[in-house]
Design a protein around this motif. Structure first.
Motif, mmCIF file in Angstrom:
data_model
loop_
_atom_site.group_PDB
_atom_site.id
_atom_site.type_symbol
_atom_site.label_atom_id
_atom_site.label_comp_id
_atom_site.label_asym_id
_atom_site.label_seq_id
_atom_site.Cartn_x
_atom_site.Cartn_y
_atom_site.Cartn_z
ATOM 1 N N GLY A 13 58.745 12.710 53.581
ATOM 2 C CA GLY A 13 59.363 12.846 54.926
ATOM 3 C C GLY A 13 60.284 14.116 55.144
ATOM 4 N N GLY A 14 61.263 14.262 54.048
ATOM 5 C CA GLY A 14 62.150 15.363 53.803
ATOM 6 C C GLY A 14 61.278 16.682 53.682
ATOM 7 N N THR A 15 60.189 16.521 52.706
ATOM 8 C CA THR A 15 59.636 17.657 52.412
ATOM 9 C C THR A 15 58.718 18.195 53.611
ATOM 10 O OG1 THR A 15 59.332 17.074 49.944
ATOM 11 C CG2 THR A 15 57.813 18.578 50.785
ATOM 12 N N ALA A 16 57.935 17.238 54.364
ATOM 13 C CA ALA A 16 57.370 17.650 55.360
ATOM 14 C C ALA A 16 57.984 18.261 56.469
ATOM 15 C CB ALA A 16 56.482 16.408 55.955
ATOM 16 N N LEU A 17 59.230 17.836 56.829
ATOM 17 C CA LEU A 17 60.080 18.031 57.952
ATOM 18 C C LEU A 17 60.542 19.413 57.568
ATOM 19 C CD1 LEU A 17 61.481 17.334 60.523
ATOM 20 C CD2 LEU A 17 63.487 16.673 58.863
ATOM 21 N N TRP A 26 57.034 23.453 64.777
ATOM 22 C CA TRP A 26 58.451 23.099 64.701
ATOM 23 C C TRP A 26 58.517 22.315 65.840
ATOM 24 C CZ3 TRP A 26 61.467 20.984 62.093
ATOM 25 C CH2 TRP A 26 62.860 20.752 62.408
ATOM 26 N N GLN A 27 58.411 22.680 66.887
ATOM 27 C CA GLN A 27 59.065 22.219 68.335
ATOM 28 C C GLN A 27 58.350 20.677 68.326
ATOM 29 O OE1 GLN A 27 61.426 22.861 70.152
ATOM 30 N NE2 GLN A 27 61.674 24.532 68.598
ATOM 31 N N THR A 28 57.135 20.544 67.990
ATOM 32 C CA THR A 28 56.529 19.191 67.885
ATOM 33 C C THR A 28 56.847 18.132 66.914
ATOM 34 O OG1 THR A 28 54.266 19.961 68.891
ATOM 35 C CG2 THR A 28 54.227 18.010 67.943
ATOM 36 N N VAL A 29 57.040 18.812 65.793
ATOM 37 C CA VAL A 29 57.696 17.967 64.539
ATOM 38 C C VAL A 29 59.344 17.795 64.853
ATOM 39 C CG1 VAL A 29 58.287 18.205 62.204
ATOM 40 C CG2 VAL A 29 56.286 19.134 62.930
ATOM 41 N N ARG A 30 60.051 18.550 65.385
ATOM 42 C CA ARG A 30 61.253 18.360 65.666
ATOM 43 C C ARG A 30 61.285 17.077 66.636
ATOM 44 N NH1 ARG A 30 64.341 19.338 70.172
ATOM 45 N NH2 ARG A 30 66.825 19.966 69.653
ATOM 46 N N ALA A 31 60.716 17.136 67.667
ATOM 47 C CA ALA A 31 60.617 16.190 68.808
ATOM 48 C C ALA A 31 60.300 14.801 68.152
ATOM 49 C CB ALA A 31 59.660 16.332 69.977
ATOM 50 N N GLY A 32 59.332 14.801 67.253
ATOM 51 C CA GLY A 32 58.857 13.321 66.463
ATOM 52 C C GLY A 32 59.933 13.039 65.594
ATOM 53 N N ALA A 33 60.818 13.935 65.061
ATOM 54 C CA ALA A 33 61.603 13.467 64.009
ATOM 55 C C ALA A 33 62.809 12.948 64.713
ATOM 56 C CB ALA A 33 62.054 14.741 63.116
ATOM 57 N N ALA A 34 63.260 13.689 65.861
ATOM 58 C CA ALA A 34 64.367 13.106 66.678
ATOM 59 C C ALA A 34 63.991 11.915 67.229
ATOM 60 C CB ALA A 34 64.630 14.184 67.830
ATOM 61 N N ARG A 39 67.374 4.936 67.829
ATOM 62 C CA ARG A 39 67.421 3.447 68.150
ATOM 63 C C ARG A 39 68.144 3.127 69.476
ATOM 64 N NH1 ARG A 39 63.109 2.887 67.439
ATOM 65 N NH2 ARG A 39 62.317 3.696 65.363
ATOM 66 N N GLY A 40 67.526 3.112 70.556
ATOM 67 C CA GLY A 40 68.011 2.373 71.677
ATOM 68 C C GLY A 40 69.371 2.730 72.350
ATOM 69 N N GLY A 41 69.512 2.645 73.536
ATOM 70 C CA GLY A 41 70.643 2.887 74.447
ATOM 71 C C GLY A 41 71.384 3.909 74.156
ATOM 72 N N ALA A 42 72.656 4.099 74.611
ATOM 73 C CA ALA A 42 73.659 5.075 74.657
ATOM 74 C C ALA A 42 73.669 5.623 73.345
ATOM 75 C CB ALA A 42 74.920 4.934 75.198
ATOM 76 N N ALA A 43 73.687 4.791 72.238
ATOM 77 C CA ALA A 43 74.028 5.164 70.894
ATOM 78 C C ALA A 43 72.843 6.060 70.407
ATOM 79 C CB ALA A 43 74.280 3.879 70.200
ATOM 80 N N GLY A 44 71.717 5.666 70.778
ATOM 81 C CA GLY A 44 70.319 6.055 70.648
ATOM 82 C C GLY A 44 70.379 7.816 71.016
ATOM 83 N N ARG A 45 70.902 7.953 72.367
ATOM 84 C CA ARG A 45 71.128 9.396 72.617
ATOM 85 C C ARG A 45 72.132 10.246 72.123
ATOM 86 N NH1 ARG A 45 70.417 6.602 77.762
ATOM 87 N NH2 ARG A 45 72.639 6.151 77.634
ATOM 88 N N GLU A 46 73.133 9.487 71.561
ATOM 89 C CA GLU A 46 74.138 10.205 70.707
ATOM 90 C C GLU A 46 73.586 10.513 69.395
ATOM 91 O OE1 GLU A 46 77.599 7.823 70.750
ATOM 92 O OE2 GLU A 46 77.934 7.546 72.761
ATOM 93 N N VAL A 51 71.247 14.579 65.397
ATOM 94 C CA VAL A 51 70.039 14.980 64.728
ATOM 95 C C VAL A 51 69.402 16.067 65.274
ATOM 96 C CG1 VAL A 51 67.670 14.226 64.270
ATOM 97 C CG2 VAL A 51 69.491 12.207 64.157
ATOM 98 N N GLU A 52 69.083 16.176 66.764
ATOM 99 C CA GLU A 52 68.644 17.569 67.314
ATOM 100 C C GLU A 52 69.665 18.771 66.633
ATOM 101 O OE1 GLU A 52 68.221 16.481 71.314
ATOM 102 O OE2 GLU A 52 66.279 16.028 70.862
#
Length: 162
Positions: A13-17, A26-34, A39-46, A51-52
């Motif tokens: 995963g690290g190598t592919a990313l 990159w933009q598609t991969v970036r969105a998939g990684a993010a 993982r859920g709710g407000a914490a997920g957005r933070e 990560v982004e």
């Protein structure tokens, strides 16, 4: 402790990313990684924002590097650690990460799809290497047991003929 197969998956995963950084994919991969790190709710957005931001910073490092491959090599281990942390907390994401790796590698330009990985196993150990999603197991050669002098059989030849 994370299973060895998941550690190898995190490495892939690290190598592919980082392989996708500074490419058209990159933009598609970036969105998939993010998405995987969210993982859920407000914490997920933070988490997603953090990560982004890191993804953007690392992609910029690759884009501006005089030697992009060297930059990717340096960043890959850090992202492996991030994937390992995610899989430790959410082992159910292993299949999704595996699909992410396969799709990412398939989306890369041909030049970015070929990597070299050197793995060494020693001291009777095993080393797991993941290259483009394939896990390769290397085992250290088992040395022959030490050979000493032949066991003493109680006397010299011919003694029993007396």
């Amino acid at each position: 402790m994370l299973a060895e197969s998941l550690v190898a998956l995190a490495g892939a995963g690290g190598t592919a990313l980082v392989g996708a950084m500074a490419t058209d994919a990159w933009q598609t991969v970036r969105a998939g990684a993010a998405r995987l790190f969210t993982r859920g709710g407000a914490a997920g957005r933070e988490v997603r924002e953090v990560v982004e931001a890191r993804l953007d910073r690392d992609a910029e490092l690759v884009a501006l590097a005089p030697e992009p491959e060297r930059a990717r090599q340096g960043l890959a281990q850090g992202w492996q650690v991030e994937w390992e942390a995610l899989l430790t907390e959410h082992p159910e994401l292993a299949d999704e990460l595996r699909v992410f790796v396969e799709r990412t590698v398939a989306a890369l330009p041909r030049a970015e799809q070929h990597w070299t990985l050197n793995v060494t196993a020693r001291d009777h150990g095993r080393a797991y290497g993941a290259l483009g999603g394939n896990v390769v197991v290397h085992e250290a050669a088992q040395p022959d047991p030490p050979r000493g002098p032949a066991p003493d059989r109680g006397g010299e030849a011919g003694e029993g003929a007396r």
